[in-house]
Design a protein around this motif. Structure first.
Motif, PDB file in Angstrom:
ATOM      1  N   TYR A  43     118.477  -1.435   2.570  1.00  0.00           N
ATOM      2  CA  TYR A  43     118.273  -2.306   1.409  1.00  0.00           C
ATOM      3  C   TYR A  43     116.795  -2.682   1.311  1.00  0.00           C
ATOM      4  O   TYR A  43     116.420  -3.822   1.586  1.00  0.00           O
ATOM      5  CB  TYR A  43     119.128  -3.572   1.540  1.00  0.00           C
ATOM      6  CG  TYR A  43     120.603  -3.308   1.698  1.00  0.00           C
ATOM      7  CD1 TYR A  43     121.429  -3.132   0.598  1.00  0.00           C
ATOM      8  CD2 TYR A  43     121.191  -3.245   2.972  1.00  0.00           C
ATOM      9  CE1 TYR A  43     122.790  -2.898   0.736  1.00  0.00           C
ATOM     10  CE2 TYR A  43     122.547  -3.009   3.130  1.00  0.00           C
ATOM     11  CZ  TYR A  43     123.337  -2.830   2.008  1.00  0.00           C
ATOM     12  OH  TYR A  43     124.682  -2.597   2.150  1.00  0.00           O
ATOM     13  N   MET A 152     127.705  -0.693  -2.859  1.00  0.00           N
ATOM     14  CA  MET A 152     126.825  -1.846  -2.701  1.00  0.00           C
ATOM     15  C   MET A 152     127.336  -3.016  -3.533  1.00  0.00           C
ATOM     16  O   MET A 152     127.873  -2.828  -4.630  1.00  0.00           O
ATOM     17  CB  MET A 152     125.400  -1.513  -3.164  1.00  0.00           C
ATOM     18  CG  MET A 152     124.574  -0.709  -2.207  1.00  0.00           C
ATOM     19  SD  MET A 152     122.866  -0.524  -2.830  1.00  0.00           S
ATOM     20  CE  MET A 152     122.090   0.272  -1.432  1.00  0.00           C
ATOM     21  N   ILE A 154     126.025  -6.702  -5.227  1.00  0.00           N
ATOM     22  CA  ILE A 154     124.787  -7.369  -5.618  1.00  0.00           C
ATOM     23  C   ILE A 154     125.088  -8.667  -6.344  1.00  0.00           C
ATOM     24  O   ILE A 154     126.162  -8.860  -6.916  1.00  0.00           O
ATOM     25  CB  ILE A 154     123.912  -6.480  -6.528  1.00  0.00           C
ATOM     26  CG1 ILE A 154     124.691  -6.078  -7.804  1.00  0.00           C
ATOM     27  CG2 ILE A 154     123.410  -5.257  -5.780  1.00  0.00           C
ATOM     28  CD1 ILE A 154     123.849  -5.347  -8.835  1.00  0.00           C
ATOM     29  N   TYR A 179     120.933  -8.227  -2.713  1.00  0.00           N
ATOM     30  CA  TYR A 179     121.995  -7.428  -2.102  1.00  0.00           C
ATOM     31  C   TYR A 179     122.923  -8.362  -1.322  1.00  0.00           C
ATOM     32  O   TYR A 179     122.451  -9.265  -0.630  1.00  0.00           O
ATOM     33  CB  TYR A 179     121.408  -6.394  -1.144  1.00  0.00           C
ATOM     34  CG  TYR A 179     120.428  -5.439  -1.767  1.00  0.00           C
ATOM     35  CD1 TYR A 179     120.863  -4.410  -2.598  1.00  0.00           C
ATOM     36  CD2 TYR A 179     119.052  -5.552  -1.523  1.00  0.00           C
ATOM     37  CE1 TYR A 179     119.955  -3.523  -3.165  1.00  0.00           C
ATOM     38  CE2 TYR A 179     118.144  -4.668  -2.080  1.00  0.00           C
ATOM     39  CZ  TYR A 179     118.596  -3.655  -2.909  1.00  0.00           C
ATOM     40  OH  TYR A 179     117.703  -2.779  -3.468  1.00  0.00           O
TER      41      TYR A 179
END
Length: 222
Positions: A43, A152, A154, A179
């Motif tokens: 990240y 992922m 977010i 993140y």
């Protein structure tokens, strides 16, 4: 007397347990520097800008002022890039530029956008949105904006697109994206150089998701 001594000892023991729990909670509210360094491999911080584009740092607070909502979302997939026709209303910067291009025989600027499909888990503040939406950013900023991967999670501010091709899709930016790590912690996608941005990052980067949510709610309310 023995009973009194026993009660005092028990009270002290309970206090130590409480202090111990508080210390553990405090420790658990932050990722360690080593862990953050390790996570940055996957990240990374977004940095720089395209060579032909001049940018300025924009704080999270400033982004919120023009946002429709802030969401927690999971990336499902990257879509095909798409082009959009920008507004060329007379008197607007886009309109003036289009007129200059037309006078010089240049085709109107039609930018390409990078797009992701995401599943919205929560709207932290702002307008309600569909469960599945598309997020996008100008493809000129590939390598600068976050490179999102399926799976992922977010936290990001969103603004609905204005071009016909952007209907139902929302722009997002590194300036207001975090993140989500292990469903409990967050890492900033960008760290600015202004005092305001540095302070906000210190208060949120590597801290818990709940902490960031509370900060966002406070900023939105003000």
């Amino acid at each position: 007397m023995k009973t009194k001594t026993f009660m005092v000892a028990l009270l002290c023991s309970l206090m130590l347990v409480v202090w111990g729990c508080s210390a553990n909670q405090q420790f658990a509210s932050n990722l360690t520097d080593d862990r953050i360094k390790e996570l940055r491999e996957e990240y990374p911080l977004s940095a720089g800008s395209p060579a032909y584009v001049q940018t300025i740092d924009v704080s999270f607070d400033q982004i919120l002022e023009i946002s429709d909502a802030v969401i927690i979302a999971e990336v499902l997939k990257q879509n095909e890039n798409f082009q959009a026709t920008l507004s060329t209303e007379p008197g607007t910067p886009e309109g003036d530029l289009a007129e200059k291009d037309k006078a010089q025989g240049i085709e109107p600027y039609q930018p390409t956008f990078v797009s992701y499909e995401v599943k919205v888990h929560q709207v932290i503040v702002g307008e309600e949105v569909n469960e599945n939406i598309n997020l996008f950013y100008n493809a000129d900023f590939v390598g600068v904006e976050p490179d999102l991967k399926p799976g992922m999670k977010i936290v990001t501010s969103i603004k609905e697109g204005t071009a016909p091709e952007q209907k139902g899709s929302y722009s997002f930016t590194r300036y207001a994206t975090y993140y989500v790590i292990d469903d409990n912690y967050v890492l900033s996608a960008f760290q600015g150089n202004t005092e305001e941005m540095i302070n906000f990052t210190k208060q949120t980067d590597g801290k818990t998701l709940n902490n960031l949510v509370e900060r966002i709610e406070e900023l939105w309310a003000n």
